[in-house]
Design a protein around this motif. Structure first.
Motif, PDB file in Angstrom:
ATOM      1  N   ALA A  55       1.177   2.863  11.073  1.00  0.00           N
ATOM      2  CA  ALA A  55       0.762   1.204  11.052  1.00  0.00           C
ATOM      3  C   ALA A  55       1.778   0.259  10.809  1.00  0.00           C
ATOM      4  CB  ALA A  55      -0.465   1.242  10.407  1.00  0.00           C
ATOM      5  N   ASN A  56       2.550   0.233   9.849  1.00  0.00           N
ATOM      6  CA  ASN A  56       3.585  -0.363   9.338  1.00  0.00           C
ATOM      7  C   ASN A  56       4.623  -0.637  10.308  1.00  0.00           C
ATOM      8  OD1 ASN A  56       3.548  -1.731   6.787  1.00  0.00           O
ATOM      9  ND2 ASN A  56       3.407   0.113   5.855  1.00  0.00           N
ATOM     10  N   ALA A  57       5.072   0.809  11.135  1.00  0.00           N
ATOM     11  CA  ALA A  57       6.056   0.858  12.094  1.00  0.00           C
ATOM     12  C   ALA A  57       5.386  -0.079  13.368  1.00  0.00           C
ATOM     13  CB  ALA A  57       6.271   2.339  12.475  1.00  0.00           C
ATOM     14  N   LEU A  58       4.381   0.133  13.784  1.00  0.00           N
ATOM     15  CA  LEU A  58       3.746  -0.548  14.832  1.00  0.00           C
ATOM     16  C   LEU A  58       3.642  -2.162  14.526  1.00  0.00           C
ATOM     17  CD1 LEU A  58       0.860   1.596  15.997  1.00  0.00           C
ATOM     18  CD2 LEU A  58       3.226   1.451  17.071  1.00  0.00           C
ATOM     19  N   THR A  89       0.795  -1.159  -0.058  1.00  0.00           N
ATOM     20  CA  THR A  89       0.148  -0.028  -0.045  1.00  0.00           C
ATOM     21  C   THR A  89       0.776   1.175   0.083  1.00  0.00           C
ATOM     22  OG1 THR A  89      -1.764  -1.103   1.161  1.00  0.00           O
ATOM     23  CG2 THR A  89      -1.836   1.109   1.406  1.00  0.00           C
ATOM     24  N   VAL A  90       1.897   1.199   0.820  1.00  0.00           N
ATOM     25  CA  VAL A  90       2.849   2.538   0.954  1.00  0.00           C
ATOM     26  C   VAL A  90       3.532   2.627  -0.475  1.00  0.00           C
ATOM     27  CG1 VAL A  90       5.049   3.033   1.987  1.00  0.00           C
ATOM     28  CG2 VAL A  90       3.218   2.622   3.337  1.00  0.00           C
ATOM     29  N   CYS A  91       4.073   1.576  -1.147  1.00  0.00           N
ATOM     30  CA  CYS A  91       4.599   1.722  -2.449  1.00  0.00           C
ATOM     31  C   CYS A  91       3.601   2.404  -3.440  1.00  0.00           C
ATOM     32  CB  CYS A  91       5.031   0.008  -2.925  1.00  0.00           C
ATOM     33  SG  CYS A  91       6.317  -0.487  -1.912  1.00  0.00           S
ATOM     34  N   GLY A  92       2.341   2.039  -3.246  1.00  0.00           N
ATOM     35  CA  GLY A  92       1.258   2.557  -4.276  1.00  0.00           C
ATOM     36  C   GLY A  92       1.092   3.865  -3.961  1.00  0.00           C
ATOM     37  N   LEU A  93       0.952   4.168  -2.760  1.00  0.00           N
ATOM     38  CA  LEU A  93       0.773   5.841  -2.139  1.00  0.00           C
ATOM     39  C   LEU A  93       1.867   6.508  -2.616  1.00  0.00           C
ATOM     40  CD1 LEU A  93      -0.764   5.112   1.040  1.00  0.00           C
ATOM     41  CD2 LEU A  93      -2.133   5.864  -0.931  1.00  0.00           C
ATOM     42  N   TYR A  94       2.967   6.297  -2.517  1.00  0.00           N
ATOM     43  CA  TYR A  94       4.100   7.171  -2.747  1.00  0.00           C
ATOM     44  C   TYR A  94       4.638   6.845  -4.336  1.00  0.00           C
ATOM     45  CZ  TYR A  94       4.883   7.946   2.194  1.00  0.00           C
ATOM     46  OH  TYR A  94       4.606   8.351   3.584  1.00  0.00           O
ATOM     47  N   GLY A  95       4.235   5.787  -4.892  1.00  0.00           N
ATOM     48  CA  GLY A  95       4.588   5.589  -6.437  1.00  0.00           C
ATOM     49  C   GLY A  95       3.686   6.624  -6.989  1.00  0.00           C
ATOM     50  N   VAL A  96       2.649   6.985  -6.699  1.00  0.00           N
ATOM     51  CA  VAL A  96       1.909   7.945  -7.617  1.00  0.00           C
ATOM     52  C   VAL A  96       2.633   9.224  -7.892  1.00  0.00           C
ATOM     53  CG1 VAL A  96      -0.024   9.294  -7.743  1.00  0.00           C
ATOM     54  CG2 VAL A  96      -0.360   6.786  -6.893  1.00  0.00           C
ATOM     55  N   ASP A  97       3.362   9.641  -6.886  1.00  0.00           N
ATOM     56  CA  ASP A  97       4.025  10.970  -7.061  1.00  0.00           C
ATOM     57  C   ASP A  97       5.331  10.636  -7.953  1.00  0.00           C
ATOM     58  OD1 ASP A  97       2.555  12.575  -5.678  1.00  0.00           O
ATOM     59  OD2 ASP A  97       3.300  12.211  -3.903  1.00  0.00           O
ATOM     60  N   LEU A  98       5.984   9.376  -7.678  1.00  0.00           N
ATOM     61  CA  LEU A  98       7.256   9.084  -8.459  1.00  0.00           C
ATOM     62  C   LEU A  98       6.903   9.016  -9.725  1.00  0.00           C
ATOM     63  CD1 LEU A  98       9.185   6.579  -6.273  1.00  0.00           C
ATOM     64  CD2 LEU A  98       9.711   9.110  -6.621  1.00  0.00           C
ATOM     65  N   GLN A  99       5.736   8.412 -10.134  1.00  0.00           N
ATOM     66  CA  GLN A  99       5.595   8.234 -11.781  1.00  0.00           C
ATOM     67  C   GLN A  99       5.000   9.610 -12.229  1.00  0.00           C
ATOM     68  OE1 GLN A  99       5.425   5.783 -13.878  1.00  0.00           O
ATOM     69  NE2 GLN A  99       4.589   6.919 -15.384  1.00  0.00           N
ATOM     70  N   ARG A 100       4.461  10.404 -11.606  1.00  0.00           N
ATOM     71  CA  ARG A 100       4.049  11.781 -12.008  1.00  0.00           C
ATOM     72  C   ARG A 100       5.228  12.727 -12.396  1.00  0.00           C
ATOM     73  NH1 ARG A 100       0.457  13.922  -7.961  1.00  0.00           N
ATOM     74  NH2 ARG A 100      -0.923  12.856  -8.854  1.00  0.00           N
ATOM     75  N   ILE A 152       9.886   4.032  11.327  1.00  0.00           N
ATOM     76  CA  ILE A 152       9.637   5.082  12.238  1.00  0.00           C
ATOM     77  C   ILE A 152      10.410   6.416  11.376  1.00  0.00           C
ATOM     78  CG2 ILE A 152      10.542   6.185  14.460  1.00  0.00           C
ATOM     79  CD1 ILE A 152       8.071   4.558  14.777  1.00  0.00           C
ATOM     80  N   ALA A 153      11.522   6.116  10.847  1.00  0.00           N
ATOM     81  CA  ALA A 153      12.136   7.351  10.323  1.00  0.00           C
ATOM     82  C   ALA A 153      11.474   7.833   9.166  1.00  0.00           C
ATOM     83  CB  ALA A 153      13.500   7.100   9.647  1.00  0.00           C
ATOM     84  N   LEU A 154      10.600   7.014   8.486  1.00  0.00           N
ATOM     85  CA  LEU A 154       9.834   7.427   7.350  1.00  0.00           C
ATOM     86  C   LEU A 154       8.482   8.153   7.762  1.00  0.00           C
ATOM     87  CD1 LEU A 154       9.221   7.276   4.245  1.00  0.00           C
ATOM     88  CD2 LEU A 154       7.820   5.187   4.575  1.00  0.00           C
ATOM     89  N   PHE A 155       8.095   7.428   8.968  1.00  0.00           N
ATOM     90  CA  PHE A 155       6.819   8.205   9.425  1.00  0.00           C
ATOM     91  C   PHE A 155       7.297   9.607  10.096  1.00  0.00           C
ATOM     92  CE2 PHE A 155       4.826   9.576  13.491  1.00  0.00           C
ATOM     93  CZ  PHE A 155       3.526   9.506  13.077  1.00  0.00           C
ATOM     94  N   TRP A 179      10.815  10.208  -1.472  1.00  0.00           N
ATOM     95  CA  TRP A 179       9.795   9.485  -1.980  1.00  0.00           C
ATOM     96  C   TRP A 179      10.572   8.141  -2.341  1.00  0.00           C
ATOM     97  CZ3 TRP A 179       8.657  14.402  -1.237  1.00  0.00           C
ATOM     98  CH2 TRP A 179       7.247  14.383  -0.995  1.00  0.00           C
ATOM     99  N   VAL A 180      11.732   8.320  -2.954  1.00  0.00           N
ATOM    100  CA  VAL A 180      12.583   6.942  -3.246  1.00  0.00           C
ATOM    101  C   VAL A 180      12.845   6.149  -1.893  1.00  0.00           C
ATOM    102  CG1 VAL A 180      14.621   6.183  -4.039  1.00  0.00           C
ATOM    103  CG2 VAL A 180      13.608   8.049  -5.226  1.00  0.00           C
ATOM    104  N   TYR A 181      12.917   7.150  -0.702  1.00  0.00           N
ATOM    105  CA  TYR A 181      13.347   6.312   0.341  1.00  0.00           C
ATOM    106  C   TYR A 181      12.025   5.567   0.860  1.00  0.00           C
ATOM    107  CZ  TYR A 181      14.047   5.432   5.317  1.00  0.00           C
ATOM    108  OH  TYR A 181      14.039   5.177   6.666  1.00  0.00           O
ATOM    109  N   ALA A 182      10.952   6.085   0.608  1.00  0.00           N
ATOM    110  CA  ALA A 182       9.790   5.490   0.953  1.00  0.00           C
ATOM    111  C   ALA A 182       9.406   4.355   0.089  1.00  0.00           C
ATOM    112  CB  ALA A 182       8.475   6.355   0.677  1.00  0.00           C
ATOM    113  N   GLU A 183       9.885   4.346  -1.140  1.00  0.00           N
ATOM    114  CA  GLU A 183       9.507   3.331  -1.807  1.00  0.00           C
ATOM    115  C   GLU A 183      10.531   1.938  -1.638  1.00  0.00           C
ATOM    116  OE1 GLU A 183       7.190   2.335  -4.685  1.00  0.00           O
ATOM    117  OE2 GLU A 183       6.386   4.117  -3.772  1.00  0.00           O
ATOM    118  N   VAL A 184      11.871   2.351  -1.204  1.00  0.00           N
ATOM    119  CA  VAL A 184      12.825   1.241  -0.874  1.00  0.00           C
ATOM    120  C   VAL A 184      12.487   0.759   0.425  1.00  0.00           C
ATOM    121  CG1 VAL A 184      15.150   1.044  -0.102  1.00  0.00           C
ATOM    122  CG2 VAL A 184      14.742   2.415  -2.031  1.00  0.00           C
ATOM    123  N   VAL A 185      11.818   1.473   1.425  1.00  0.00           N
ATOM    124  CA  VAL A 185      11.570   0.821   2.696  1.00  0.00           C
ATOM    125  C   VAL A 185      10.429   0.126   2.442  1.00  0.00           C
ATOM    126  CG1 VAL A 185      10.401   1.242   4.849  1.00  0.00           C
ATOM    127  CG2 VAL A 185      12.413   2.654   4.200  1.00  0.00           C
ATOM    128  N   GLY A 186       9.180   0.211   1.516  1.00  0.00           N
ATOM    129  CA  GLY A 186       8.207  -0.460   1.417  1.00  0.00           C
ATOM    130  C   GLY A 186       8.645  -1.658   0.759  1.00  0.00           C
TER     131      GLY A 186
END
Length: 167
Positions: A122-125, A26-37, A89-92, A49-56
């Motif tokens: 939620a992912n961190a938890l 889900t996180v990959c999809g949410l952040y991937g929208v902006d990367l694709q744009r 947690i860092a991403l959050f 955003w790349v960091y978010a995709e890598v963590v996801g």
């Protein structure tokens, strides 16, 4: 107790890792929208955003790998789960600082990012729960041996425990 040869503990780990996988994708999809744009418009791709995709992606891959039964027996699982917890947690913190106090004012992109921040939490938890559970599993199922020779197994058989002196 077991169902089809699987213990309840393993089934609970499977449920946990399934939800970790779903939220990571889900996180990959949410952040991937902006990367694709940004890519389609030829703009600069922000490293956040790349960091978010890598963590996801790391979390999704790890969650799938953890579904293999014998993998959970290694102590490295606990360490890697803790590392993923810290990454989440860092991403959050990174995106929470940017979007939690932001007013969307009808902008669906900002609202999507505000929602993504809570999915990050939620992912961190979930990874924190996985870390604690895998540490408890490893601690209770570790192979303990005697101190000097390492040949004798300790603490596995309740009949070998001393209950005190008997006359």
């Amino acid at each position: 107790m077991s169902i089809l040869g699987m213990t309840v503990g393993y089934l609970l780990f499977c449920v946990l890792h399934f939800f970790q996988f779903i939220l990571a994708v889900t996180v990959c999809g949410l952040y991937g929208v902006d990367l694709q744009r940004a890519r389609s418009q030829g703009k600069y791709v922000d490293g956040n955003w790349v960091y978010a995709e890598v963590v996801g992606a790391l979390a999704a891959l790890t969650a799938i790998l953890y579904l293999v039964p014998f993998i959970l027996r290694f102590a490295a699982v606990t360490v890697w789960s803790f590392i993923l917890f810290v990454l989440w947690i860092a991403l959050f913190g990174l995106f929470g600082n940017m979007y939690i106090h932001e007013d969307p004012e009808g902008n669906s992109d900002i609202q999507r990012m505000k929602n993504a921040v809570w999915v990050d939490l939620a992912n961190a938890l979930l990874w924190l729960i996985g870390f604690v559970a895998s540490a408890a599993y490893w601690w209770t199922h570790r192979d303990r041996r005697s101190r000097f020779t390492g040949r004798a197994k300790l603490g596995r058989n309740p009949s070998t425990r001393s209950t005190g002196w008997t006359a």
